[in-house]
Motif scaffolding. Structure first.
Motif, short mmCIF file in Angstrom:
data_model
loop_
_atom_site.label_atom_id
_atom_site.label_comp_id
_atom_site.label_asym_id
_atom_site.label_seq_id
_atom_site.Cartn_x
_atom_site.Cartn_y
_atom_site.Cartn_z
N THR A 77 46.41 38.82 45.40
CA THR A 77 47.63 39.28 45.88
C THR A 77 48.65 40.15 44.90
N LEU A 78 48.32 39.80 43.94
CA LEU A 78 49.06 40.46 42.69
C LEU A 78 48.52 41.91 42.44
N HIS A 79 47.70 42.54 43.01
CA HIS A 79 47.59 43.79 43.18
C HIS A 79 48.09 44.50 44.30
N PRO A 80 49.14 45.24 44.13
CA PRO A 80 49.97 45.75 45.20
C PRO A 80 49.29 46.58 46.33
N LEU A 81 48.16 47.25 45.96
CA LEU A 81 47.24 48.00 47.08
C LEU A 81 46.33 47.35 47.79
N ALA A 82 45.94 45.96 46.90
CA ALA A 82 44.97 44.91 47.74
C ALA A 82 45.86 44.23 48.71
N MET A 83 47.04 43.87 48.33
CA MET A 83 47.84 43.06 49.23
C MET A 83 48.35 44.00 50.53
N ALA A 84 48.38 45.26 50.07
CA ALA A 84 48.84 46.21 51.27
C ALA A 84 47.99 46.26 52.20
N GLY A 85 46.58 46.14 51.80
CA GLY A 85 45.45 46.13 52.83
C GLY A 85 45.36 44.85 53.63
N VAL A 86 45.66 43.89 53.01
CA VAL A 86 45.48 42.51 53.47
C VAL A 86 46.59 42.47 54.61
N ALA A 87 47.92 42.89 54.20
CA ALA A 87 49.14 42.85 54.93
C ALA A 87 48.83 43.51 56.34
N ASP A 88 48.34 45.04 56.00
CA ASP A 88 48.33 45.98 57.24
C ASP A 88 47.10 45.55 58.15
N SER A 143 42.46 52.27 50.01
CA SER A 143 41.27 52.21 50.69
C SER A 143 40.55 51.08 50.25
N ALA A 144 39.96 50.32 51.19
CA ALA A 144 39.31 48.95 50.66
C ALA A 144 38.00 49.44 49.92
N ASN A 145 37.49 50.69 50.14
CA ASN A 145 36.18 51.12 49.67
C ASN A 145 36.39 51.90 48.14
N ASP A 146 37.80 51.79 47.70
CA ASP A 146 38.00 52.28 46.48
C ASP A 146 37.38 51.61 45.44
N PRO A 147 36.56 52.05 44.53
CA PRO A 147 35.86 51.54 43.50
C PRO A 147 36.52 50.79 42.65
N ILE A 148 37.92 51.41 42.10
CA ILE A 148 38.67 50.42 41.40
C ILE A 148 39.28 49.29 42.05
N LEU A 149 39.78 49.45 43.29
CA LEU A 149 40.03 48.09 43.97
C LEU A 149 39.19 47.27 44.25
N MET A 150 37.83 47.69 44.56
CA MET A 150 36.85 46.69 44.72
C MET A 150 36.46 46.03 43.43
#
Length: 301
Positions: A77-88, A143-150
């Motif tokens: 949850t501490l990665h804002p982009l990862a958390m945005a994907g979960v929230a949305d 994007s959940a498929n972003d290599p860095i986010l994954m």
């Protein structure tokens, strides 16, 4: 000389003990995996991506992965982009157990399933990820498929499983085995196209330290929800122990960001002894994982 009688001449205690173990095992596996016998894998086929000599087979069959899994969710949850994907896009509030069941099945398929099962599991997740994209509250696209986010999701999960097993696992895990585990799990990360992918524990720590972490309001709300999700009252005491163990395993900076700080002495004096006793009892009740047993039989055929 005193006559020594059998402790349980009629087998009553043994039968009762077996009954207790069966009830507990079915309840725990049913709650975590949605199946009283745990996740199901094919009984025939190849040994899969790792095989019986892997560290992954040893670690992922242990109850400590439940603690590691919850720690990973909090950490992510501490990665804002990862958390945005979960929230949305996630329905975790309305279907928390469904998400847990799907995660359990994915880990079982990639760890203990055949190569075909593992590849199918990855393909299903990638298909879901295609729909997980949008704009975060700070204006950045995600994007959940972003290599860095994954890579972030992968790193937090592997680090959490390692941390939980090293503290609450049934046997010590040396540095060599930790490196082997990170290298084994790199195979899964590459299947998703994650980048960069650590292959040693040192590289894993370096990657996690490279991320700038921040708890958004959505992250704190998700963390609070994870502390008290909807569940029957009879299982709440056990869940609270798992939650306390997961929080205490987080880096202090992460605890502070989420507003879930375990006092310094509460961990070693209170949380750890209680959790070790609980995990030992639950491990006794569960016995060997049926999923692991199926995979071992398949690999030896």
């Amino acid at each position: 000389m005193a006559l020594k009688l059998p402790v349980d001449p009629l087998g009553i205690v043994g039968a009762a003990s077996d009954r207790v173990r069966d009830v507990v095992a079915k309840a725990v596996r049913g709650r975590v995996a949605g199946n009283p016998r745990g996740p199901v894998v094919d009984a025939s086929g190849d040994a899969g991506w790792f095989g019986p000599e892997s560290v992954a087979w040893r670690m992922h069959a242990d109850l400590s992965t439940i603690i590691g899994g919850l720690r990973a969710l909090l950490y992510q949850t501490l990665h804002p982009l990862a958390m945005a994907g979960v929230a949305d896009h996630s329905d975790y509030r309305n279907d928390p157990w469904g998400r847990l069941h799907r995660t359990s099945k994915f880990i079982a398929a990639t760890t203990y399933g055949t190569s075909r099962e593992a590849e199918a599991a990855v393909a299903r997740v990638q298909q879901v990820h295609e729909r997980v994209r949008g704009i975060a509250p700070d204006g950045r696209p995600y994007s959940a498929n972003d290599p860095i986010l994954m890579a972030w999701v992968h790193a937090t999960e592997i680090d959490s499983f390692l941390a939980a097993y090293r503290r609450y696992g049934p046997s010590p895990l040396n540095d060599e085995d930790a490196d082997r585990y990170v290298e084994e799990m790199a195979f899964v990360a590459r299947a998703f196209g994650a980048e960069p992918v650590p292959t040693t524990a040192a590289e894993l720590a370096e990657l996690l330290a490279s991320y700038g972490l921040r708890a958004t309001s959505e992250a704190r709300a998700a963390a609070r929800w994870l502390m008290v999700p909807p569940m029957p009252w009879r299982v709440r005491p056990a869940y609270m122990l798992v939650a306390a163990a997961a929080i205490e395993l987080l880096p202090l900076a992460a605890q502070v960001e989420l507003g879930l700080v375990v006092p310094p002495l509460a961990g070693p004096v209170g949380v750890r002894p209680a959790v070790r006793a609980f995990v030992w009892t639950a491990r006794w009740a569960l016995g060997e994982s049926p999923t692991l047993a199926t995979a071992r039989e398949r690999a030896s055929a």
